[in-house]
Design a protein around this motif. Structure first.
Motif, PDB file in Angstrom:
ATOM      1  N   GLN A 125     -63.194  82.089 -11.839  1.00 12.14           N
ATOM      2  CA  GLN A 125     -63.080  80.818 -11.129  1.00 12.14           C
ATOM      3  C   GLN A 125     -61.840  80.037 -11.553  1.00 12.14           C
ATOM      4  O   GLN A 125     -61.145  79.441 -10.711  1.00 12.14           O
ATOM      5  CB  GLN A 125     -64.348  79.985 -11.359  1.00 12.14           C
ATOM      6  CG  GLN A 125     -65.567  80.574 -10.682  1.00 12.14           C
ATOM      7  CD  GLN A 125     -66.846  79.858 -11.051  1.00 12.14           C
ATOM      8  OE1 GLN A 125     -67.083  79.552 -12.228  1.00 12.14           O
ATOM      9  NE2 GLN A 125     -67.687  79.579 -10.069  1.00 12.14           N
ATOM     10  N   GLU A 126     -61.547  80.038 -12.828  1.00  7.59           N
ATOM     11  CA  GLU A 126     -60.387  79.304 -13.325  1.00  7.59           C
ATOM     12  C   GLU A 126     -59.093  79.909 -12.780  1.00  7.59           C
ATOM     13  O   GLU A 126     -58.194  79.176 -12.345  1.00  7.59           O
ATOM     14  CB  GLU A 126     -60.368  79.312 -14.853  1.00  7.59           C
ATOM     15  CG  GLU A 126     -59.301  78.413 -15.465  1.00  7.59           C
ATOM     16  CD  GLU A 126     -59.426  76.957 -15.063  1.00  7.59           C
ATOM     17  OE1 GLU A 126     -58.375  76.283 -14.933  1.00  7.59           O
ATOM     18  OE2 GLU A 126     -60.568  76.479 -14.869  1.00  7.59           O
ATOM     19  N   LYS A 129     -58.738  78.961  -9.096  1.00  6.71           N
ATOM     20  CA  LYS A 129     -58.240  77.592  -8.890  1.00  6.71           C
ATOM     21  C   LYS A 129     -56.726  77.529  -9.041  1.00  6.71           C
ATOM     22  O   LYS A 129     -56.023  76.913  -8.236  1.00  6.71           O
ATOM     23  CB  LYS A 129     -58.897  76.625  -9.883  1.00  6.71           C
ATOM     24  CG  LYS A 129     -60.351  76.314  -9.607  1.00  6.71           C
ATOM     25  CD  LYS A 129     -60.904  75.370 -10.661  1.00  6.71           C
ATOM     26  CE  LYS A 129     -62.381  75.115 -10.474  1.00  6.71           C
ATOM     27  NZ  LYS A 129     -62.922  74.229 -11.538  1.00  6.71           N
ATOM     28  N   LYS A 130     -56.234  78.167 -10.100  1.00  4.51           N
ATOM     29  CA  LYS A 130     -54.790  78.147 -10.352  1.00  4.51           C
ATOM     30  C   LYS A 130     -54.028  78.848  -9.235  1.00  4.51           C
ATOM     31  O   LYS A 130     -53.028  78.334  -8.714  1.00  4.51           O
ATOM     32  CB  LYS A 130     -54.479  78.806 -11.699  1.00  4.51           C
ATOM     33  CG  LYS A 130     -54.947  78.013 -12.913  1.00  4.51           C
ATOM     34  CD  LYS A 130     -54.628  78.755 -14.208  1.00  4.51           C
ATOM     35  CE  LYS A 130     -55.098  77.986 -15.427  1.00  4.51           C
ATOM     36  NZ  LYS A 130     -54.832  78.730 -16.697  1.00  4.51           N
TER      37      LYS A 130
END
Length: 204
Positions: A125-126, A129-130
């Motif tokens: 998920q991180e 997002k990026k």
């Protein structure tokens, strides 16, 4: 008559806007994904993956995926480039949106598509997002010094608008993307967009 199957706030918002822009009478079928309406046997015959959008053509033939639906509608309603090079560029952009930008967002909202290891979800998920925001920066650059992604307003712009709304909903700093934000403001001045945003309950 065309029939559009859509879900509020999903990528189906792009063809929903295009249908409203057209002024042509159509049947809008709102799908409640939270209730699993997209997974019913009846709908799976239309879209075997159980996703939106799907478009039933005048003769009942189903058409799925924005990569097909948007060019089809664009040609039908005069919202698609006629020049061969411009058309190829439009197809390139739709491919970028569907195969790169959209999946980055899916890494955030649907990490279970990419691994069964729930402990890996936060990392997926991180990174999603990026990556997603980096792609939005690329779209922002595309809108620099121009109103629309092609020579004039086309089906490309509602598709780009969808990604802006997703980032805004997630709280990402999309307001920093000045050219993209200016496009969002232009979109919100269009009556068709206003109707769809109100119908789908999208806040941006």
């Amino acid at each position: 008559m065309l029939t559009l199957f859509y879900a509020p706030g999903a990528c189906s918002m792009a063809p929903h806007i295009v249908m409203e822009e057209s002024g042509e009478k159509y049947d809008a079928k709102r799908m409640d994904l939270s209730k699993g309406e997209q997974k019913t046997p009846e709908y799976m015959k239309i879209h075997p993956l159980g996703r939106v959008p799907a478009l039933k053509l005048d003769d009942g033939t189903p058409l799925t995926e924005n990569t097909a639906i948007l060019p089809f509608l664009g040609k039908r309603f005069g919202l698609w480039p006629s020049d061969p090079v411009k058309e190829a560029q439009a197809l390139s952009l739709i491919g970028f949106f569907a195969a790169t930008v959209h999946p980055a967002n899916a890494h955030v909202g649907r990490p279970e598509r990419y691994t069964e290891d729930k402990s890996a979800f936060p990392g997926i998920q991180e990174m999603g997002k990026k990556s997603f925001f980096e792609y939005l920066k690329q779209i922002d650059a595309m809108y620099a010094k121009r109103e629309w992604l092609s020579d004039k307003y086309s089906v490309l712009d509602p598709y780009a608008f969808v990604f802006y709304t997703w980032a805004a909903k997630r709280g990402q700093p999309v307001a920093e993307l000045k050219s993209y934000t200016a496009m969002k403001d232009r979109m919100l001045k269009r009556p068709a967009v206003q109707r769809v945003v109100a119908d789908e309950g999208v806040k941006v």
